[in-house]
Design a protein around this motif. Structure first.
Motif, PDB file in Angstrom:
ATOM      1  N   LYS A 182      52.084 -52.192  -4.227  1.00 38.51           N
ATOM      2  CA  LYS A 182      51.093 -51.629  -5.140  1.00 38.51           C
ATOM      3  C   LYS A 182      50.801 -50.159  -4.867  1.00 38.51           C
ATOM      4  O   LYS A 182      50.529 -49.400  -5.788  1.00 38.51           O
ATOM      5  N   VAL A 183      50.828 -49.751  -3.616  1.00 42.57           N
ATOM      6  CA  VAL A 183      50.500 -48.362  -3.281  1.00 42.57           C
ATOM      7  C   VAL A 183      51.729 -47.478  -3.171  1.00 42.57           C
ATOM      8  O   VAL A 183      51.612 -46.284  -2.908  1.00 42.57           O
ATOM      9  N   GLU A 184      52.888 -48.035  -3.402  1.00 39.36           N
ATOM     10  CA  GLU A 184      54.132 -47.276  -3.279  1.00 39.36           C
ATOM     11  C   GLU A 184      54.170 -46.085  -4.232  1.00 39.36           C
ATOM     12  O   GLU A 184      54.652 -45.019  -3.883  1.00 39.36           O
ATOM     13  N   ASN A 185      53.681 -46.237  -5.430  1.00 40.27           N
ATOM     14  CA  ASN A 185      53.736 -45.177  -6.430  1.00 40.27           C
ATOM     15  C   ASN A 185      52.334 -44.782  -6.886  1.00 40.27           C
ATOM     16  O   ASN A 185      52.046 -44.746  -8.075  1.00 40.27           O
ATOM     17  N   MET A 186      51.495 -44.455  -5.931  1.00 44.65           N
ATOM     18  CA  MET A 186      50.119 -44.074  -6.249  1.00 44.65           C
ATOM     19  C   MET A 186      50.105 -42.730  -6.980  1.00 44.65           C
ATOM     20  O   MET A 186      50.789 -41.792  -6.564  1.00 44.65           O
ATOM     21  N   PRO A 187      49.347 -42.628  -8.054  1.00 46.00           N
ATOM     22  CA  PRO A 187      49.237 -41.338  -8.750  1.00 46.00           C
ATOM     23  C   PRO A 187      48.410 -40.358  -7.921  1.00 46.00           C
ATOM     24  O   PRO A 187      47.582 -40.761  -7.109  1.00 46.00           O
TER      25      PRO A 187
ATOM     26  N   LEU B  56      50.717 -61.040   1.459  1.00 41.92           N
ATOM     27  CA  LEU B  56      49.688 -60.121   0.971  1.00 41.92           C
ATOM     28  C   LEU B  56      49.959 -58.685   1.413  1.00 41.92           C
ATOM     29  O   LEU B  56      49.747 -57.731   0.661  1.00 41.92           O
ATOM     30  N   TRP B  57      50.441 -58.517   2.639  1.00 43.59           N
ATOM     31  CA  TRP B  57      50.759 -57.185   3.158  1.00 43.59           C
ATOM     32  C   TRP B  57      51.885 -56.567   2.336  1.00 43.59           C
ATOM     33  O   TRP B  57      51.797 -55.412   1.929  1.00 43.59           O
ATOM     34  N   GLU B  58      52.937 -57.332   2.077  1.00 39.24           N
ATOM     35  CA  GLU B  58      54.060 -56.832   1.285  1.00 39.24           C
ATOM     36  C   GLU B  58      53.610 -56.464  -0.134  1.00 39.24           C
ATOM     37  O   GLU B  58      54.003 -55.426  -0.671  1.00 39.24           O
TER      38      GLU B  58
END
Length: 59
Positions: free
Chosen positions: A39-44, A32-34
């Motif tokens: 998911k947040v790696e490419n946050m707009p 879940l952590w990974e």
């Protein structure tokens, strides 16, 4: 969260205490952590999204 030595640890590595005999089953917290990091790696950037929608903050 920081440990006693001041090192930063992901929240999922905080001890979780479950009462003996409880029927609770924890999910794979490392997985879940990974997934969360992916998911947040490419946050707009919110400012770019707001500009594209011509959104203005309330006065």
């Amino acid at each position: 969260m920081f440990n006693s030595m001041g090192e930063l640890h992901p929240v999922h590595q905080i001890p979780i205490f479950i009462r003996e005999g409880a029927s609770a089953e924890l999910p794979n917290l490392n997985k879940l952590w990974e997934e969360s990091l992916e998911k947040v790696e490419n946050m707009p950037k919110m400012s770019e999204l707001e500009a594209g929608e011509k959104w203005q903050p309330a006065d």
